[in-house]
Motif scaffolding. Sequence first.
Motif, short mmCIF file in Angstrom:
data_model
loop_
_atom_site.label_atom_id
_atom_site.label_comp_id
_atom_site.label_asym_id
_atom_site.label_seq_id
_atom_site.Cartn_x
_atom_site.Cartn_y
_atom_site.Cartn_z
N ARG A 32 0.80 -1.41 -0.19
CA ARG A 32 -0.56 -0.02 0.10
C ARG A 32 0.60 0.90 0.25
N TYR A 33 2.46 0.96 0.52
CA TYR A 33 2.91 2.58 1.08
C TYR A 33 3.96 1.86 0.23
N GLN A 123 -2.09 5.67 7.69
CA GLN A 123 -3.28 6.86 7.28
C GLN A 123 -3.72 6.21 6.35
N ARG A 124 -3.55 5.83 5.22
CA ARG A 124 -4.48 4.54 4.45
C ARG A 124 -4.40 2.82 5.27
#
Length: 176
Positions: A32-33, A123-124
């Motif tokens: 994701r990051y 954060q996500r």
Amino acid sequence: MGTSVTISAATDQDAEQILKLQYLCYQEEAARYDDYGIEPLTQTLESLRAELADGCAVVARLGAEVVGSVRGTAEADGTGRIVKLIVHPRMQRHGLGGRLLTAVEERLAAERSVKRFRLLTGQRSEGLPLYRSHGYAPVGTERLGRRLSLVALEKGPGSEPETAAGAEATECAARA
């Protein structure tokens, strides 16, 4: 009839299973990051064993298999820091993440006199609804590296969950 999931204190004998599960669960977060150097993916077995010895760790077991885990520590000011809430992908969305979170909070409160809880999550992260449903509220953000921002969430005395249904929003990397 199937084996039911039990929640109990983690032991040193659980360390290898926890580390393997942690590695599996944090793959999605790393993707994701676009950062595969995050601490849960680089943690050593020795470091994990030290955390288990010094902190408060809880596991979910399906028979002899560890299918979930969460760790916590108590700070001098009475704050419990919750970290690395993980649930095996095949066990997600059945309320197990919420059960683990409640179990570690109860142990920290009973054994270490914790009055308030704090955790960090990406954060996500899909774990945000779980934490909010258990009474956690965002209090700030912290930036780690170029791509990763963490949301700081806290829960104080008397915090009540928003809804029971929100507790079902567990996922593999509902991280702290």
